[in-house]
Design a protein around this motif. Structure first.
Motif, PDB file in Angstrom:
ATOM      1  N   LEU B 139       0.833  -1.215   0.000  1.00  8.55           N
ATOM      2  CA  LEU B 139       0.000   0.000   0.000  1.00  8.55           C
ATOM      3  C   LEU B 139       0.862   1.257   0.000  1.00  8.55           C
ATOM      4  O   LEU B 139       0.577   2.216  -0.726  1.00  8.55           O
ATOM      5  CB  LEU B 139      -0.916  -0.008   1.230  1.00  8.55           C
ATOM      6  N   TRP B 140       1.924   1.226   0.817  1.00 11.42           N
ATOM      7  CA  TRP B 140       2.772   2.423   0.877  1.00 11.42           C
ATOM      8  C   TRP B 140       3.450   2.685  -0.468  1.00 11.42           C
ATOM      9  O   TRP B 140       3.481   3.812  -0.951  1.00 11.42           O
ATOM     10  CB  TRP B 140       3.823   2.298   1.988  1.00 11.42           C
ATOM     11  N   TYR B 143       0.485   3.782  -3.021  1.00 11.83           N
ATOM     12  CA  TYR B 143      -0.315   4.991  -2.825  1.00 11.83           C
ATOM     13  C   TYR B 143       0.438   6.153  -2.168  1.00 11.83           C
ATOM     14  O   TYR B 143      -0.019   7.283  -2.257  1.00 11.83           O
ATOM     15  CB  TYR B 143      -1.589   4.647  -2.035  1.00 11.83           C
ATOM     16  N   ALA B 144       1.548   5.879  -1.516  1.00 12.86           N
ATOM     17  CA  ALA B 144       2.352   6.993  -0.987  1.00 12.86           C
ATOM     18  C   ALA B 144       3.466   7.333  -1.975  1.00 12.86           C
ATOM     19  O   ALA B 144       3.735   8.495  -2.250  1.00 12.86           O
ATOM     20  CB  ALA B 144       2.935   6.625   0.368  1.00 12.86           C
ATOM     21  N   GLU B 145       4.126   6.284  -2.520  1.00 14.76           N
ATOM     22  CA  GLU B 145       5.246   6.533  -3.443  1.00 14.76           C
ATOM     23  C   GLU B 145       4.800   6.563  -4.906  1.00 14.76           C
ATOM     24  O   GLU B 145       5.538   7.047  -5.764  1.00 14.76           O
ATOM     25  CB  GLU B 145       6.322   5.462  -3.254  1.00 14.76           C
ATOM     26  N   GLY B 146       3.657   6.018  -5.194  1.00 15.93           N
ATOM     27  CA  GLY B 146       3.132   6.048  -6.564  1.00 15.93           C
ATOM     28  C   GLY B 146       3.833   5.102  -7.525  1.00 15.93           C
ATOM     29  O   GLY B 146       3.870   5.353  -8.735  1.00 15.93           O
ATOM     30  N   ARG B 171      -6.022  -2.852  -0.334  1.00 16.81           N
ATOM     31  CA  ARG B 171      -6.697  -1.548  -0.449  1.00 16.81           C
ATOM     32  C   ARG B 171      -8.132  -1.644   0.060  1.00 16.81           C
ATOM     33  O   ARG B 171      -8.627  -0.765   0.760  1.00 16.81           O
ATOM     34  CB  ARG B 171      -6.684  -1.101  -1.911  1.00 16.81           C
ATOM     35  N   ILE B 174      -8.005  -1.780   3.935  1.00 19.47           N
ATOM     36  CA  ILE B 174      -7.658  -0.533   4.625  1.00 19.47           C
ATOM     37  C   ILE B 174      -8.739   0.531   4.385  1.00 19.47           C
ATOM     38  O   ILE B 174      -9.002   1.358   5.269  1.00 19.47           O
ATOM     39  CB  ILE B 174      -6.246  -0.022   4.258  1.00 19.47           C
TER      40      ILE B 174
END
Lengths: 170, 189
Positions: B139-140, B143-146, B171, B174
């Protein structure tokens, strides 16, 4: 929309990353997201992760780059020295083995002469009348002495080698 | 190559035998400045332990510099750095017991999170703690690093084909946790 994804989820994630969701996003996409479960999830999750990323970035306690760079150089150098040392240690062990073999061979070839020397050594106390000085001293030496002395010498030599390698490792 | 030529050079630390580092000091300083915050955030959020994140981040950069990689650009270098960090996290989780990462109970990974106060606003922290470590990573990275599915597969070592399904499940989970959290917060108010 398919079972596991939607063709527009990347578009939604990119807009969230750029901070353009939902205000700066086309109304048509907003309408799609309100109907598409996948895109709605992507918008929710991407938004939460982007906020968390921004918060975590400010909380980071970063070390200076210089010490890290030097630590890496030191580790590379130590690894290179270690690579060089391995064959040297192998050569040392090989040389020691050859030396010991030659020594043992020499002793074996000289065994007859050694026996002669030992006979002379056996007679020495009698020649010098040591038995008069030490009543408890053995008057006759065992016939296997010619074997015991080199073995003891070899043991002493090997002990020295072991101690040397142990101290070098430390 | 003779011993005489290698040994003095190695001991002097300037030989070709030591090999040129992948980055010079100034170049590394720039790369570090641009990538360190993102890497720390990844390690801290996935491990839920800021102190561990500090340690693993330093080790990641030292290993990154120690690796003899040809120049492939900053994007690839950054991806490689995340891959090292991911492997270090995996090693850390595996160290106490020789078990698969999948078999390790969730509470084992739940080290005290000192940055919990910031999470209460974002709501991500509590939800992340309820996720499996591998799901947190996926997920990181997504969605955080793309990162794309292919890039995530390269970083985590998972099969590219399975990323899509794993990410979908993570996804979904969460998102449900975030909605529940939102509902609970709304009721409290």
């Amino acid at each position: 929309m398919t079972l596991f994804g939607c063709a527009r989820e990347k578009e939604v994630a990119a807009l969230v990353r750029l901070g353009q969701w939902p205000q700066a996003c086309p109304a048509e996409l907003r309408a799609h997201v309100s109907l598409c479960r996948v895109c709605e999830e992507v918008a929710l999750v991407s938004g939460a992760f982007q906020r968390a990323r921004a918060e975590a970035g400010t909380a980071a306690r970063l070390e200076a780059a210089g010490p890290l760079w030097w630590r890496a150089q030191l580790r590379r150098r130590n690894a290179a020295i270690e690579r060089i040392r391995k064959p040297i240690l192998g050569a040392e062990i090989f040389a020691l083995t050859i030396t010991l073999l030659v020594a043992v061979g020499f002793l074996a070839s000289q065994a007859g002469k050694v026996y002669g020397w030992l006979s002379w050594f056996e007679d020495l106390p009698r020649t010098l009348h040591f038995e008069a000085l030490w009543p408890s001293m053995p008057t006759s030496v065992d016939g296997n002495l010619w074997l015991v002395v080199p073995v003891l010498a070899l043991l002493a030599l090997l002990s020295g080698v072991v101690v040397y390698f142990a101290s070098e490792k430390q | 190559m003779s011993w005489e030529s290698v040994i003095p050079n190695v001991l002097a630390g300037d030989a070709k035998a030591v090999a040129c580092p992948p980055m010079e000091s100034e170049e590394f300083a720039g790369f570090y400045e641009r990538s360190a915050q993102a890497l720390w955030a990844y390690l801290a959020r996935v491990s839920t332990d800021p102190a561990l994140a500090d340690d693993l981040m330093q080790e990641s950069y030292v290993r990154f510099l120690g690796a003899s990689r040809s120049e492939e650009g900053e994007v690839a270098a950054r991806r490689y750095l995340f891959r090292i960090a991911t492997n270090l996290l995996r090693d850390h989780w595996r160290r106490p017991r020789q078990a698969s990462i999948e078999e390790i109970p969730e509470e084992f990974f739940g080290a005290p999170d000192e940055s919990g106060h910031a999470d209460s606003k974002a709501m991500l922290g509590p939800a992340m703690k309820l996720m499996r470590p591998r799901d947190r990573q996926l997920l990181w990275l997504a969605y955080a690093e793309g990162y794309s599915h292919r890039e995530i597969a390269e970083i985590t070592g998972l099969a590219s084909a399975s990323i899509r399904l794993l990410l979908f499940r993570a996804r979904h989970k969460i998102a449900r946790l975030l909605r529940e959290q939102e509902l609970n917060d709304g009721r409290r108010r």
